[in-house]
Write an enzyme that holds these catalytic residues in place. Structure first.
Site, PDB file in Angstrom:
ATOM      1  N   HIS A  42      35.817   1.338 -20.023  1.00  0.00           N
ATOM      2  CA  HIS A  42      36.950   1.117 -20.615  1.00  0.00           C
ATOM      3  C   HIS A  42      36.928   2.106 -22.170  1.00  0.00           C
ATOM      4  CE1 HIS A  42      39.239  -1.867 -18.330  1.00  0.00           C
ATOM      5  NE2 HIS A  42      38.233  -2.630 -18.605  1.00  0.00           N
ATOM      6  N   HIS A  57      30.580  -1.689 -17.308  1.00  0.00           N
ATOM      7  CA  HIS A  57      32.216  -1.886 -17.106  1.00  0.00           C
ATOM      8  C   HIS A  57      33.014  -1.676 -18.494  1.00  0.00           C
ATOM      9  CE1 HIS A  57      35.689  -4.102 -15.270  1.00  0.00           C
ATOM     10  NE2 HIS A  57      35.890  -4.482 -16.662  1.00  0.00           N
ATOM     11  N   GLU A  58      32.494  -2.354 -19.637  1.00  0.00           N
ATOM     12  CA  GLU A  58      33.148  -2.108 -20.706  1.00  0.00           C
ATOM     13  C   GLU A  58      33.081  -0.870 -21.377  1.00  0.00           C
ATOM     14  OE1 GLU A  58      35.220  -4.148 -21.476  1.00  0.00           O
ATOM     15  OE2 GLU A  58      34.539  -6.029 -20.351  1.00  0.00           O
ATOM     16  N   GLU A  83      41.950  -0.117 -16.336  1.00  0.00           N
ATOM     17  CA  GLU A  83      40.931  -0.824 -15.172  1.00  0.00           C
ATOM     18  C   GLU A  83      40.182   0.055 -14.175  1.00  0.00           C
ATOM     19  OE1 GLU A  83      38.485  -4.107 -14.127  1.00  0.00           O
ATOM     20  OE2 GLU A  83      39.578  -3.660 -15.782  1.00  0.00           O
TER      21      GLU A  83
END
Length: 499
Positions: free
Chosen positions: A267, A263-264, A293
């Protein structure tokens, strides 16, 4: 005259970003390595730099140059015009907040963050409520200074998702309720796949090394980034050549580290993909948090929770943790990785229940800002909503209202962007599948280079060239459309749960 003036504006913008990046470094250190005793001085340092940054943004000579260029775009390239137009919008908003207010806001935010950390240690919302209320009152003041049409929430939402309104978010969540509620009802009536093997003991160091491998595989450049441990996983950047991520590791929960890394990482590769020549300029910044996002959710869910992805990575997992995954097949792991069941923790929620976590926070934020809910009553309201939407009884505030860092940082208006991002992600990934030949097969072989290149060319390198809606239209031919998420859910979970 135009180019000379533009050059001086560009230099000034990059100086502003230098200060903002310095603040970001201090905040990163605060959450990763800072000794506990440094809190008070760190608060002062951040407040001082925040004031300096605001003074640079509101410098009268700088503003007059931006206004001049915004009226006389002749001689500027399309990219330069974007930089000026977006800067003009930013200074118009910043002009409504004086240096005294910005410094006071920074101080209250720092104090609220420390109160939140203390409250988590004590497992008591009451220890945090009074300080949080001070911040909420300040955010109301901020909204009034900025001005808004309709709901007070719109003034704060605009900062994170320009062009969006609370009424539009209400409509989005109406769709979530109408579409996801009946699907979740059907799923929750069925037997859940076994995922107990994900909660055995997993050595912290081995998890860490595997997480690093996952980040490298998706294209995260460790020559321009690093990963650390924090209470709440996040990504932060100080320019495209220094983009950092954090994760958290539980030795009794394999999933926590894996999907927070992906997830990170989503980003981070977005920001690493911005062009270095646009350092500190709108053309070198993300469009909105919803688009930001969309990249984390695309990588986490459409890639990282796909069967194709684990076709490549699962054999490695079995080599690293042979005892924990003994007798576990790829199909069993894939089903467990996509297990649908209500959870009290937003960051560990499955991708369907997740949107009800976001909905609850949105409803609370609106109520706190409009004054229909008192801060002291927020925990009881939170627990009531979790019972209503997710059927959960919340008894530990650390698994309830204290779980998120956002409100302690003053980020009211942020939460809806999580769901908005998920819907953009579904639409973008559907388009990528059309344009990249054999994308699933490439994912299955561990090759994400074409997908990363596609995202780089379609989104990353363009910075703030388009609005979020215009970007979506340019890539997919239409604006944000929930039907893509609905189709994705039906295809994936229809197969997994025989819907």
């Amino acid at each position: 005259m135009t180019q000379t003036t533009y050059s001086s504006v560009k230099e000034h913008l990059q100086k502003i970003f230098d200060v903002q990046a310095s603040i970001a470094v201090l905040n990163w250190d605060l959450e990763t390595h800072m000794p506990k005793g440094g809190a008070a001085q760190r608060s002062r340092q951040i407040s001082t730099l925040s004031g300096i940054a605001h003074e640079l943004v509101t410098d009268e000579i700088f503003k007059s140059k931006v206004r001049y260029l915004n009226e006389k775009m002749d001689g500027l390239s399309p990219e330069e015009s974007v930089n000026i137009n977006e800067t003009f919008k930013q200074i118009e908003r910043a002009d409504k907040l004086d240096t005294e207010f910005v410094t006071r806001r920074s101080t209250i935010v720092s104090e609220t963050y420390q109160a939140w950390s203390k409250a988590k240690a004590e497992k008591s919302f009451n220890a945090y409520s009074e300080q949080l209320d001070k911040l909420i009152q300040l955010k109301k003041e901020e909204a009034e200074r900025i001005g808004y049409e309709g709901h007070i929430y719109n003034a704060l939402l605009e900062e994170f998702e320009p062009g969006m309104s609370s009424a539009m978010v209400d409509t989005i969540f109406d769709g979530v309720k109408q579409h996801l509620k009946p699907i979740l009802k059907k799923i929750n009536e069925q037997e859940k796949p076994d995922d107990a093997f994900l909660y055995k003991h997993f050595d912290k160091d081995k998890q860490w090394d595997f997480g690093i491998d996952l980040l490298k595989n998706m294209g995260y450049d460790f020559n321009r980034g690093r990963q650390d441990i924090s209470v709440h996983p996040f990504s932060t950047g100080f320019g495209p050549d220094d983009i950092r991520v954090t994760t958290r590791i539980s030795e009794n929960n394999f999933s926590s580290m894996v999907w927070s890394c992906i997830h990170e990482g989503g980003h981070a590769v977005y920001e690493q993909g911005m062009l270095p020549e646009n350092y500190g300029l709108p053309m070198g910044r993300y469009i909105s948090l919803g688009i930001h996002e969309s990249q984390s959710r695309l990588w986490e869910n459409h890639v990282g929770r796909s069967k194709a992805y684990w076709n490549y990575h699962f054999p490695k997992v079995k080599e690293i943790f042979p005892e924990q995954f003994a007798g576990i097949s790829l199909d069993t792991f894939y089903a467990a990785a996509n297990r649908i069941a209500p959870s009290p923790i937003r960051t560990e929620a499955d991708e369907l229940h997740y949107h009800f976590h976001v909905l609850i926070r949105f409803e609370i934020e609106k109520a706190l800002l409009e004054g229909s809910l008192k801060t002291a009553d927020a925990e009881a309201y939170w627990n009531e909503k979790y019972k209503e939407y997710l059927g959960l009884d919340i008894t530990d505030p650390n698994q309830g209202i204290l779980q998120d860092i956002h409100w302690s940082l003053g980020s009211f208006g942020y939460f809806p962007t999580y769901s908005i991002g998920s819907f953009y992600a579904a639409q973008f990934h559907a388009q990528a599948e059309k344009e990249i030949e054999n994308l699933e097969a490439k994912t299955s072989s561990g090759d994400h280079s074409e997908l990363l290149g596609w995202l780089q060319n379609k989104i990353y390198k363009h910075g703030m060239r388009d609005s979020a809606e215009d970007l979506c239209k340019r890539i997919t031919g239409e604006g944000l459309n929930y039907k893509y998420f609905e189709a994705y859910v039906q295809k994936k979970y229809g197969a997994l749960y025989n819907l």
